[in-house]
Design an enzyme around this catalytic site. Structure first.
Site, PDB file in Angstrom:
ATOM      1  CD  GLU A 276      -2.907  -0.882  -0.129  1.00  0.00           C
ATOM      2  OE1 GLU A 276      -3.451   0.224  -0.327  1.00  0.00           O
ATOM      3  OE2 GLU A 276      -3.021  -1.849  -0.911  1.00  0.00           O
ATOM      4  CD1 TRP A 307     -16.742  13.697 -18.317  1.00  0.00           C
ATOM      5  CD2 TRP A 307     -17.481  12.258 -16.771  1.00  0.00           C
ATOM      6  NE1 TRP A 307     -15.701  12.857 -18.000  1.00  0.00           N
ATOM      7  CE2 TRP A 307     -16.120  11.965 -17.058  1.00  0.00           C
ATOM      8  CE3 TRP A 307     -18.151  11.477 -15.829  1.00  0.00           C
ATOM      9  CZ2 TRP A 307     -15.425  10.931 -16.426  1.00  0.00           C
ATOM     10  CZ3 TRP A 307     -17.468  10.445 -15.195  1.00  0.00           C
ATOM     11  CH2 TRP A 307     -16.126  10.180 -15.503  1.00  0.00           C
ATOM     12  CG  ASN A 343      -8.243   3.206   0.244  1.00  0.00           C
ATOM     13  OD1 ASN A 343      -8.130   4.277  -0.339  1.00  0.00           O
ATOM     14  ND2 ASN A 343      -8.037   2.043  -0.370  1.00  0.00           N
ATOM     15  CD1 TRP A 384     -10.453  11.399  -5.953  1.00  0.00           C
ATOM     16  CD2 TRP A 384     -12.435  11.013  -6.920  1.00  0.00           C
ATOM     17  NE1 TRP A 384     -11.430  11.651  -5.021  1.00  0.00           N
ATOM     18  CE2 TRP A 384     -12.647  11.429  -5.588  1.00  0.00           C
ATOM     19  CE3 TRP A 384     -13.530  10.724  -7.724  1.00  0.00           C
ATOM     20  CZ2 TRP A 384     -13.924  11.556  -5.045  1.00  0.00           C
ATOM     21  CZ3 TRP A 384     -14.812  10.844  -7.187  1.00  0.00           C
ATOM     22  CH2 TRP A 384     -14.995  11.253  -5.863  1.00  0.00           C
TER      23      TRP A 384
END
Length: 454
Positions: A276, A307, A343, A384
């Site tokens: 990680e 979008w 997370n 993202w």
């Protein structure tokens, strides 16, 4: 007599700080300096939650410096003229700093280094990564775009480095330069909404190291599985400390390896914990090699993705934790109250926003950047884009998280949800903001419109 200015940025610690360590070994006097140079037109500017954390981190660093007879000099404004003025006032012969890797800061630092060279020696170091981004490349000398082969190459290159010790002394200059009071830098909001948020945290170098040493023996061995359950204390919660450099990834790996040598039964969990840290490394790697990803997708096909045009209402409900999906709303409220989000939940809330609601990933990234205390630009952008399906992954767009199934799997007893949504059993809780099945099919249909262009 030689004097060094040590320009501190995202390295707010005294131990394993290469710039500080080498300055102390080379020069007779040390001026630790922090400049609030936020590059206001840059996406790398800190959000409100991170600025509140920064206030306390600087306060802690100054306290540690004063305990050994030095202090932190604080300035605000464009870095180059401040450095030039300080060099002239103190007769500094050297400037040391540790590198930062976002595109705007890299360009600024290159300009500053060239401008200062005629008047003093300038030295820069790696203090925030396991390896430099240009050190690990594919056989054809191009950068990796997928994590697994990148991490294998990283392990082959080596991720273990002996952290540098605390300098034996950080000698103060004969005349301390003028410093602004910390309060005047404006890191804290005028209406002190941050007080409740910061009550969830201990800030600073000692707190960061203590958190690591508490995590390794208690939760490290079970990390691979426990990290997915937001109600459990299964993660290290080191991300804000890493973001501000209160602890380095090299320190984290070094102490993890030491603990692993003493507790080999914890290997499965601790190897995953280090992986990680590797994801954080990969985020900086991609940002360095593909600087356009700060604002545009790594997958160029998404430059043409259709979008949603009008999403003001659904965005506001998402931000307020009023989507009607309990695990989504719990995460958004955890974020609002603590400046942090688990997370696993980050992935779920991002998936709903980008895929079910078709809000551009940049909008969610901006919200996280303003509200997270660990709003690390590289990791935030990578996360993202990964969830939105336009970043570093092999075939990611088909991965659409179903919040109801995620809730049943990772919060089966509802402990996390009850913690943040006390009104869930009342009539005040809203209906779902979107139909999951229909919105999933809509997202996949829109993806089919662009996938043939790649």
């Amino acid at each position: 007599m030689t004097t060094a200015i040590v320009w501190l940025r995202q390295d707010l610690r005294l131990t394993d700080n290469p710039a500080l360590y080498h300055a102390c070994r080379t020069c007779d006097h040390i001026i630790p300096l922090f400049i609030d140079d936020p590059l206001p037109t840059s996406v790398s500017q800190l959000g409100a939650a991170s600025r509140a954390w920064l206030h306390h981190s600087l306060q802690d660093l100054d306290t540690r410096l004063q305990a050994i007879g030095n202090r932190l000099t604080l300035q605000q404004g464009a870095a180059l003229p401040i450095l030039q003025k300080l060099i002239a006032a103190t007769g500094a012969t050297h400037v040391y700093w540790n590198r930062v890797y976002d595109p705007q800061s890299l360009a600024r630092d290159k300009h500053i280094k060239e401008a200062l060279k005629p008047s003093c020696a300038v030295h820069s170091f790696n203090a925030s990564l396991l390896n430099e981004p240009w050190e690990v490349l594919k056989a054809d000398s191009t950068p990796y775009k997928v994590f697994t082969p990148f991490w294998k190459a990283m392990l082959k290159h080596g991720i273990q480095h002996l952290p540098l010790p605390l300098p034996e002394r950080i000698p103060t200059p004969p005349l301390q330069p003028e410093s602004l009071p910390l309060e005047t830098l404006g890191f804290l909001p005028r209406i002190r909404w941050d007080t409740g948020m910061m009550a969830h945290w201990q800030v600073g170098e000692e707190a960061a190291m203590q958190k690591l040493h508490d995590f390794l023996p208690t939760h490290g061995g079970a990390y691979k599985e426990a990290r997915n359950f937001p109600a459990q204390p299964g993660t290290a919660r080191l991300s804000p400390h890493l973001h501000f450099g209160e602890i380095s990834p090299r320190q984290a790996v070094y102490h993890t390896e030491r603990h692993l040598a003493e507790q080999p039964s914890a290997e499965n969990g601790l190897r995953h914990f280090m992986q990680e840290i590797g994801w954080r490394e990969f985020a900086y790697y991609l940002l360095y090699h593909f600087p356009h990803t700060v604002e545009r997708a790594l997958d160029a096909r998404f430059d043409h993705f259709p979008w949603a045009d009008n999403y003001t209402d659904v965005l506001e409900r998402w931000q307020r934790g009023q989507t009607g999906f309990p695990i989504i709303d719990a995460g958004m409220r955890e974020l609002w109250q603590t400046g942090w989000m688990h997370n696993r939940v980050r992935m779920i809330v991002a998936s709903l926003l980008t895929k079910n609601l078709l809000v551009p990933w940049q909008v969610g990234e901006q919200w996280f950047r303003d509200t997270l205390v660990d709003a690390d630009l590289a990791s935030n952008v990578l996360g993202w884009q990964w969830v939105a399906g336009c970043g570093a992954d092999a075939a990611p767009y088909f991965r659409i998280f179903n919040p109801t199934l995620q809730e049943q799997t990772f919060d089966p007893d509802g402990e996390y949800i009850r913690r943040w949504i006390p009104e869930l059993q009342t009539r005040d809780y809203p209906l779902p903001i979107v139909d999951l099945k229909a919105s999933r099919e809509r997202a996949l249909a829109k993806f089919s419109q662009i996938k043939m262009t790649g």
